[in-house]
Design an enzyme around this catalytic site. Structure first.
Site, PDB file in Angstrom:
ATOM      1  N   THR A 118       0.430  11.503  -1.426  1.00  0.00           N
ATOM      2  CA  THR A 118      -0.623  12.223  -2.142  1.00  0.00           C
ATOM      3  C   THR A 118      -0.991  13.481  -1.384  1.00  0.00           C
ATOM      4  O   THR A 118      -1.242  14.528  -1.991  1.00  0.00           O
ATOM      5  CB  THR A 118      -1.859  11.323  -2.300  1.00  0.00           C
ATOM      6  OG1 THR A 118      -1.467  10.093  -2.907  1.00  0.00           O
ATOM      7  CG2 THR A 118      -2.919  11.995  -3.157  1.00  0.00           C
ATOM      8  N   ALA A 119      -1.038  13.384  -0.066  1.00  0.00           N
ATOM      9  CA  ALA A 119      -1.349  14.560   0.754  1.00  0.00           C
ATOM     10  C   ALA A 119      -0.383  15.693   0.439  1.00  0.00           C
ATOM     11  O   ALA A 119      -0.793  16.859   0.302  1.00  0.00           O
ATOM     12  CB  ALA A 119      -1.276  14.191   2.233  1.00  0.00           C
ATOM     13  N   LYS A 155       0.879  -1.174   0.000  1.00  0.00           N
ATOM     14  CA  LYS A 155       0.000   0.000   0.000  1.00  0.00           C
ATOM     15  C   LYS A 155       0.917   1.224   0.000  1.00  0.00           C
ATOM     16  O   LYS A 155       1.728   1.394   0.914  1.00  0.00           O
ATOM     17  CB  LYS A 155      -0.879  -0.010   1.255  1.00  0.00           C
ATOM     18  CG  LYS A 155      -1.664   1.284   1.516  1.00  0.00           C
ATOM     19  CD  LYS A 155      -2.887   1.374   0.639  1.00  0.00           C
ATOM     20  CE  LYS A 155      -3.759   2.564   1.034  1.00  0.00           C
ATOM     21  NZ  LYS A 155      -4.508   2.332   2.286  1.00  0.00           N
ATOM     22  N   VAL A 156       0.821   2.040  -1.035  1.00  0.00           N
ATOM     23  CA  VAL A 156       1.674   3.225  -1.163  1.00  0.00           C
ATOM     24  C   VAL A 156       0.813   4.435  -1.491  1.00  0.00           C
ATOM     25  O   VAL A 156      -0.369   4.323  -1.813  1.00  0.00           O
ATOM     26  CB  VAL A 156       2.743   3.042  -2.269  1.00  0.00           C
ATOM     27  CG1 VAL A 156       3.666   1.884  -1.955  1.00  0.00           C
ATOM     28  CG2 VAL A 156       2.098   2.882  -3.649  1.00  0.00           C
ATOM     29  N   SER A 157       1.410   5.592  -1.417  1.00  0.00           N
ATOM     30  CA  SER A 157       0.747   6.808  -1.868  1.00  0.00           C
ATOM     31  C   SER A 157       0.642   6.801  -3.386  1.00  0.00           C
ATOM     32  O   SER A 157       1.583   6.393  -4.077  1.00  0.00           O
ATOM     33  CB  SER A 157       1.542   8.041  -1.440  1.00  0.00           C
ATOM     34  OG  SER A 157       1.671   8.123  -0.053  1.00  0.00           O
ATOM     35  N   HIS A 173      -6.115  10.753   7.320  1.00  0.00           N
ATOM     36  CA  HIS A 173      -6.807   9.675   8.033  1.00  0.00           C
ATOM     37  C   HIS A 173      -7.670  10.201   9.169  1.00  0.00           C
ATOM     38  O   HIS A 173      -8.377  11.189   9.030  1.00  0.00           O
ATOM     39  CB  HIS A 173      -5.808   8.632   8.514  1.00  0.00           C
ATOM     40  CG  HIS A 173      -5.073   7.934   7.408  1.00  0.00           C
ATOM     41  ND1 HIS A 173      -5.664   7.635   6.206  1.00  0.00           N
ATOM     42  CD2 HIS A 173      -3.795   7.494   7.323  1.00  0.00           C
ATOM     43  CE1 HIS A 173      -4.774   7.023   5.432  1.00  0.00           C
ATOM     44  NE2 HIS A 173      -3.648   6.932   6.079  1.00  0.00           N
TER      45      HIS A 173
END
Length: 281
Positions: free
Chosen positions: A109-110, A56-58, A153
Site C-alpha cells: 500500500t505504501a 496479513k498482506v498489503s 510503521h
C-alpha cells in the site's frame, strides 16, 4: 477436530499485540494457529502463491489474491495520521526526478500511495526503484546508497535518529484528497475454508483484539521479544497508532477507503481492476 490453521503476520508491535491472545490459545473456543513471522513483502508473496490459510498482506496486494482469499473484516491496519513517509538526507533537495528510491515492496500500500503522489509531485519521473527489507531502508538512505526511502510503521518515530528528514507524508496527501482513512494492512483467509469456518475465524480475531485492549500488559512480553530491539515507548506509540476501531471492524468507511485506493491505482495502471463484489465478506 478441524485442522490447525496456519497464519503469517509481521513481528511488528501492532500485529503481535492484536494476535497475542489467539496465537497463545487464550481466545475461548478458538484453537491457536501455527504462526509464521514474515516481512510484508514475504507475506504478499505467500498469498500470491496460495500458501497458508490466513495472512496479513498489503491492501495493495488484494487484486492479485482475491480469487483464492477473502478479505476479513477485522484484524488489519487502517488509520489516520499513520501514512508512509518519504525520507531523504538533509542535503538532498526536494526534487525526486530521476532519483533512486528504496521501497519495502512493489506490492505494498505504501508503494501505491507513493506512486499516486509521485505522479503529481515528481513531474520529471522517478529513477530506479529498489526493493529492500523494511529495516534496511533508513540505513541505505543515511549511507547514500539510495537517494530516498519510503518507510512505514515505527520509522515515523525513529527516522531522525538516522539523521534523515521527511520530504513528504503519503498519508497526509491521501487524507487531504479523499477524507478517508489510510488502508495499510489487510487480513485475508482462504476461501476454501468455507463460510462457517471463516465466521469462526473472524470471531477468533475479534476476540483476540478485545483481549488485547482489555489487558494490554498480557501481550507486552510477546510484543517486545519480536519488536527487533525497539524501544518500549516506541512500541507503545506504534500500537496506539495502528490498532484502532478499524482493527475491530473494517466497516463501511474502511471498505470505502480500500475501494478508493484500488480504484485510483487501477486507473493509473498500477494494479488490475477489482471485479464486482471482490471485497465482500
Amino acid at each position: 477436530m478441524a485442522e490447525r490453521l496456519s497464519i503469517a503476520y509481521s513481528p511488528c508491535p501492532n500485529d503481535t499485540f492484536v494476535f497475542h491472545a489467539w496465537s497463545h490459545g487464550l481466545v475461548p473456543g478458538a484453537d491457536a494457529p501455527e504462526v509464521t513471522f514474515a516481512d510484508i513483502d514475504v507475506t504478499n508473496g505467500l498469498a500470491e502463491r496460495g500458501e497458508l490459510d490466513v495472512l496479513k498482506v498489503s491492501y495493495a496486494a488484494l487484486p492479485w489474491v482475491l480469487d483464492t482469499y477473502t478479505l476479513l473484516p477485522c484484524g488489519g491496519a487502517l488509520g489516520r495520521g499513520c501514512g508512509p513517509l518519504v525520507l531523504t538526507r538533509p542535503e538532498n533537495g526536494d526534487d525526486l526526478s530521476g532519483r533512486t528510491v528504496a521501497v519495502p515492496s512493489e506490492r505494498s500500500t505504501a508503494y501505491l500511495l507513493f506512486r499516486l503522489w509521485a505522479a503529481r509531485a515528481v513531474p520529471g519521473g522517478l529513477g530506479e526503484i529498489v526493493v529492500l527489507p523494511f529495516h534496511e531502508i533508513m540505513p541505505a538512505v543515511r549511507d547514500g546508497r539510495v537517494d530516498a526511502g519510503l518507510v512505514i510503521h515505527e520509522a515515523r518515530f525513529t527516522y531522525r535518529n538516522y539523521g534523515l528528514r521527511c520530504l513528504a507524508d503519503m498519508g497526509e496527501a491521501w487524507e487531504r484528497e479523499t477524507g478517508l482513512p489510510i488502508p495499510l494492512g489487510a487480513i485475508i483467509a482462504r476461501r476454501s475454508l468455507g463460510a462457517e469456518r471463516l465466521r469462526e475465524l473472524t470471531e477468533a480475531i475479534r476476540g483476540s483484539v478485545r483481549q488485547a485492549w482489555d489487558d494490554p500488559e498480557a501481550s507486552r512480553r510477546y510484543v517486545l521479544e519480536h519488536a527487533q530491539e525497539m524501544d518500549p515507548d516506541v512500541a507503545d506509540q506504534h500500537i496506539a497508532l495502528y490498532v484502532n476501531e478499524f482493527t475491530a471492524d473494517l466497516g463501511e468507511e474502511g471498505r470505502a477507503a480500500v475501494r478508493a485506493l484500488l480504484t485510483r491505482a487501477a486507473a493509473e495502471g498500477l494494479v488490475p481492476p477489482l471485479g464486482p463484489g471482490a471485497l465482500d465478506f
